[in-house]
Scaffold this active site. Sequence first.
Site, PDB file in Angstrom:
ATOM      1  CB  SER A 132      -0.862  -0.034   1.270  1.00  0.00           C
ATOM      2  OG  SER A 132      -1.432   1.224   1.500  1.00  0.00           O
ATOM      3  CE1 TYR A 157      -4.047  -2.954   5.428  1.00  0.00           C
ATOM      4  CE2 TYR A 157      -3.544  -0.625   5.114  1.00  0.00           C
ATOM      5  CZ  TYR A 157      -3.817  -1.879   4.587  1.00  0.00           C
ATOM      6  OH  TYR A 157      -3.834  -2.053   3.224  1.00  0.00           O
ATOM      7  CE  LYS A 161      -1.499  -4.554   3.221  1.00  0.00           C
ATOM      8  NZ  LYS A 161      -1.691  -5.876   2.648  1.00  0.00           N
TER       9      LYS A 161
HETATM   10  P1  NAD Z   1     -10.626  -7.588   0.754  1.00  0.00           P
HETATM   11  O1  NAD Z   1     -10.860  -7.609   2.218  1.00  0.00           O
HETATM   12  O2  NAD Z   1     -11.788  -7.401  -0.142  1.00  0.00           O
HETATM   13  O3  NAD Z   1      -9.841  -8.908   0.308  1.00  0.00           O
HETATM   14  C1  NAD Z   1      -8.974  -9.604   1.164  1.00  0.00           C
HETATM   15  C2  NAD Z   1      -9.406 -11.056   1.151  1.00  0.00           C
HETATM   16  O4  NAD Z   1      -8.546 -11.807   1.990  1.00  0.00           O
HETATM   17  C3  NAD Z   1     -10.834 -11.244   1.665  1.00  0.00           C
HETATM   18  O5  NAD Z   1     -11.556 -12.023   0.739  1.00  0.00           O
HETATM   19  C4  NAD Z   1     -10.657 -11.974   2.994  1.00  0.00           C
HETATM   20  O6  NAD Z   1     -11.730 -12.849   3.267  1.00  0.00           O
HETATM   21  C5  NAD Z   1      -9.344 -12.706   2.742  1.00  0.00           C
HETATM   22  N1  NAD Z   1      -8.569 -13.050   3.940  1.00  0.00           N
HETATM   23  C6  NAD Z   1      -8.153 -12.242   4.941  1.00  0.00           C
HETATM   24  N2  NAD Z   1      -7.441 -12.952   5.835  1.00  0.00           N
HETATM   25  C7  NAD Z   1      -7.396 -14.239   5.382  1.00  0.00           C
HETATM   26  C8  NAD Z   1      -6.829 -15.426   5.860  1.00  0.00           C
HETATM   27  N3  NAD Z   1      -6.159 -15.475   7.013  1.00  0.00           N
HETATM   28  N4  NAD Z   1      -6.998 -16.556   5.134  1.00  0.00           N
HETATM   29  C9  NAD Z   1      -7.690 -16.535   3.978  1.00  0.00           C
HETATM   30  N5  NAD Z   1      -8.250 -15.440   3.478  1.00  0.00           N
HETATM   31  C10 NAD Z   1      -8.115 -14.302   4.174  1.00  0.00           C
HETATM   32  O7  NAD Z   1      -9.525  -6.461   0.482  1.00  0.00           O
HETATM   33  P2  NAD Z   1      -9.004  -5.895  -0.886  1.00  0.00           P
HETATM   34  O8  NAD Z   1      -9.429  -4.488  -0.983  1.00  0.00           O
HETATM   35  O9  NAD Z   1      -9.303  -6.829  -1.983  1.00  0.00           O
HETATM   36  O10 NAD Z   1      -7.451  -5.889  -0.584  1.00  0.00           O
HETATM   37  C11 NAD Z   1      -6.598  -6.957  -0.948  1.00  0.00           C
HETATM   38  C12 NAD Z   1      -5.210  -6.690  -0.374  1.00  0.00           C
HETATM   39  O11 NAD Z   1      -4.754  -5.435  -0.856  1.00  0.00           O
HETATM   40  C13 NAD Z   1      -5.206  -6.581   1.157  1.00  0.00           C
HETATM   41  O12 NAD Z   1      -4.020  -7.185   1.621  1.00  0.00           O
HETATM   42  C14 NAD Z   1      -5.177  -5.089   1.407  1.00  0.00           C
HETATM   43  O13 NAD Z   1      -4.560  -4.762   2.616  1.00  0.00           O
HETATM   44  C15 NAD Z   1      -4.369  -4.598   0.231  1.00  0.00           C
HETATM   45  N6  NAD Z   1      -4.654  -3.185  -0.106  1.00  0.00           N
HETATM   46  C16 NAD Z   1      -5.925  -2.809  -0.393  1.00  0.00           C
HETATM   47  C17 NAD Z   1      -6.194  -1.478  -0.710  1.00  0.00           C
HETATM   48  C18 NAD Z   1      -7.585  -1.013  -1.017  1.00  0.00           C
HETATM   49  O14 NAD Z   1      -7.814   0.191  -1.067  1.00  0.00           O
HETATM   50  N7  NAD Z   1      -8.552  -1.885  -1.241  1.00  0.00           N
HETATM   51  C19 NAD Z   1      -5.150  -0.540  -0.730  1.00  0.00           C
HETATM   52  C20 NAD Z   1      -3.856  -0.976  -0.452  1.00  0.00           C
HETATM   53  C21 NAD Z   1      -3.609  -2.312  -0.152  1.00  0.00           C
HETATM   54  C1  UD1 Z   2      -7.193   4.425   3.558  1.00  0.00           C
HETATM   55  C2  UD1 Z   2      -6.156   4.060   4.587  1.00  0.00           C
HETATM   56  C3  UD1 Z   2      -4.963   3.450   3.916  1.00  0.00           C
HETATM   57  C4  UD1 Z   2      -5.394   2.261   3.081  1.00  0.00           C
HETATM   58  C5  UD1 Z   2      -6.471   2.704   2.103  1.00  0.00           C
HETATM   59  C6  UD1 Z   2      -7.024   1.561   1.317  1.00  0.00           C
HETATM   60  C7  UD1 Z   2      -6.497   5.643   6.422  1.00  0.00           C
HETATM   61  C8  UD1 Z   2      -5.887   6.742   7.196  1.00  0.00           C
HETATM   62  N1  UD1 Z   2      -5.790   5.227   5.363  1.00  0.00           N
HETATM   63  O1  UD1 Z   2      -6.642   5.346   2.660  1.00  0.00           O
HETATM   64  O2  UD1 Z   2      -4.008   3.019   4.863  1.00  0.00           O
HETATM   65  O3  UD1 Z   2      -4.300   1.700   2.374  1.00  0.00           O
HETATM   66  O4  UD1 Z   2      -7.557   3.293   2.818  1.00  0.00           O
HETATM   67  O5  UD1 Z   2      -7.697   0.662   2.135  1.00  0.00           O
HETATM   68  O6  UD1 Z   2      -7.557   5.160   6.741  1.00  0.00           O
HETATM   69  N2  UD1 Z   2     -13.283  10.200   3.377  1.00  0.00           N
HETATM   70  C9  UD1 Z   2     -14.332  10.994   3.782  1.00  0.00           C
HETATM   71  N3  UD1 Z   2     -15.471  10.401   4.266  1.00  0.00           N
HETATM   72  C10 UD1 Z   2     -15.591   9.042   4.360  1.00  0.00           C
HETATM   73  C11 UD1 Z   2     -14.523   8.226   3.926  1.00  0.00           C
HETATM   74  C12 UD1 Z   2     -13.367   8.847   3.465  1.00  0.00           C
HETATM   75  O7  UD1 Z   2     -14.254  12.212   3.729  1.00  0.00           O
HETATM   76  O8  UD1 Z   2     -16.645   8.557   4.821  1.00  0.00           O
HETATM   77  C13 UD1 Z   2     -12.070  10.845   2.850  1.00  0.00           C
HETATM   78  C14 UD1 Z   2     -10.829  10.558   3.676  1.00  0.00           C
HETATM   79  O9  UD1 Z   2     -10.665  11.505   4.694  1.00  0.00           O
HETATM   80  C15 UD1 Z   2      -9.741  10.631   2.598  1.00  0.00           C
HETATM   81  C16 UD1 Z   2     -10.446  10.214   1.315  1.00  0.00           C
HETATM   82  O10 UD1 Z   2     -11.841  10.334   1.568  1.00  0.00           O
HETATM   83  O11 UD1 Z   2      -9.343  11.952   2.465  1.00  0.00           O
HETATM   84  C17 UD1 Z   2     -10.125   8.799   0.912  1.00  0.00           C
HETATM   85  O12 UD1 Z   2     -10.355   7.962   2.037  1.00  0.00           O
HETATM   86  P1  UD1 Z   2     -10.241   6.387   1.968  1.00  0.00           P
HETATM   87  O13 UD1 Z   2     -11.064   5.868   0.862  1.00  0.00           O
HETATM   88  O14 UD1 Z   2     -10.504   5.854   3.347  1.00  0.00           O
HETATM   89  O15 UD1 Z   2      -8.727   6.134   1.563  1.00  0.00           O
HETATM   90  P2  UD1 Z   2      -7.358   6.657   2.257  1.00  0.00           P
HETATM   91  O16 UD1 Z   2      -7.630   7.434   3.464  1.00  0.00           O
HETATM   92  O17 UD1 Z   2      -6.539   7.280   1.215  1.00  0.00           O
END
Ligand code: NAD
Ligand code: UD1
Length: 347
Positions: A132, A157, A161
């Site tokens: 991330s 969290y 990472k």
């Molecule tokens: P998500 O929660 O939709 O997907 C993660 C999946 O992993 C889920 O299906 C959950 O059931 C599964 N999981 C968690 N722990 C497990 C375990 N111990 N065994 C088996 N399955 C398990 O999240 P996502 O948005 O698809 O994110 C995927 C990855 O990317 C995560 O590691 C997340 O931290 C990372 N990530 C996501 C974002 C984002 O904005 N979505 C941003 C940066 C990094």
């Molecule tokens: C967040 C996480 C980041 C993670 C990412 C993807 C925090 C501080 N950071 O990023 O670690 O990798 O999600 O899972 O939580 N916002 C609102 N109202 C809402 C929701 C969000 O105003 O109800 C704003 C937030 O303040 C931010 C922007 O929208 O400025 C984006 O928020 P969000 O989607 O949660 O992503 P990040 O904060 O960038």
Amino acid sequence: MNKEIKRSMNILLAGGAGYIGSHTAVELLNNGYDVVIADNYSNSDPEAIERIKKITGKDIISYEEDITDKTAVSEIFGNNKIDVVIHFAGLKAVGESVKIPVAYYRNNIDTTLTLLECMAEYGCHNIVFSSSATVYGEENDIPYVETMKKGTCSNPYGWTKSMMEQILSDASTADEELSVVLLRYFNPIGAHESGLIGEDPQGIPNNLMPYISQVAVGRRDHLTIFGNDYKTKDGTCRRDYIHIMDLAGGHVKAVEYAAEHKGTEIFNLGTGTPYSVLEIVNAFEKANGIKIKYEFGERRSGDLPEFWADSCKAEKILGWKTSRSLEDMCKDTWNWQRNNPNGYRGK
Ligand code: NAD
Ligand code: UD1
């Protein structure tokens, strides 16, 4: 890449039923790869697997297993010849990680260690990891570049990472056969254009776009915008939002890269263009002809005013570029939410 290698590649998607994993599965299948999904459904639904099959017309092997369970993961490797692992399996709610940090460290670090141990046992040498932008921490200038030192994370969290990146890169230093690709995602939003798969958060959404789409569909009354007194052009925070299918395409490139290289490589996956919270709300309204009720609230603790990616490295080395616009992101989000007002549970 060599077509023969590509045709025979089998990719294990750990946590592949989730938001990013399900979209990546579609993109991999459509590019001729075979996929195996293992997920404990702690934050997803088995219906996602059925939808992936429906979109692609292809069959996939899936397991309901916990990736921290070494016996179960070993069996998956024993029954399938896995060429590359993509490690999505993690807990990802920032606020929750502050409340139950030990559960976050246990789940996120353990899944990584279990996968690495099983890979070594079964001779799998390639892993792509879901990292991330959060690992850049609070100290770095924007835009974020892969050559920057990692920074101080504001929550457990983020630290999981950062630590997992370290574990993976140490493992590849020790094992010269091992290829590690660390993908630093920025802010993925949107859904597959079919509207069959999308982001389906459980409970109250933490992230911006799912919150907006739940307001649009009537599940939430209004959006609270966290802070309008930041030193940005309209006072709200700016982020680098990227269409989930562009992000999924980045994984296909990363898998190909991992299979042909050794050592650790880091890639930002973002567009390089930031938008403010207000710009996102306005774009959603305009793209879909829907008014989003919102009010301004307090800043959310841990939020940075703005950050975005320098995405030149992925373009230069992986040959990867984003192609979808903010309008596409808003339309596709709404298409998914409108057709699945209660996510997969309303199937
Ligand atoms: P998500 O929660 O939709 O997907 C993660 C999946 O992993 C889920 O299906 C959950 O059931 C599964 N999981 C968690 N722990 C497990 C375990 N111990 N065994 C088996 N399955 C398990 O999240 P996502 O948005 O698809 O994110 C995927 C990855 O990317 C995560 O590691 C997340 O931290 C990372 N990530 C996501 C974002 C984002 O904005 N979505 C941003 C940066 C990094
Ligand atoms: C967040 C996480 C980041 C993670 C990412 C993807 C925090 C501080 N950071 O990023 O670690 O990798 O999600 O899972 O939580 N916002 C609102 N109202 C809402 C929701 C969000 O105003 O109800 C704003 C937030 O303040 C931010 C922007 O929208 O400025 C984006 O928020 P969000 O989607 O949660 O992503 P990040 O904060 O960038």
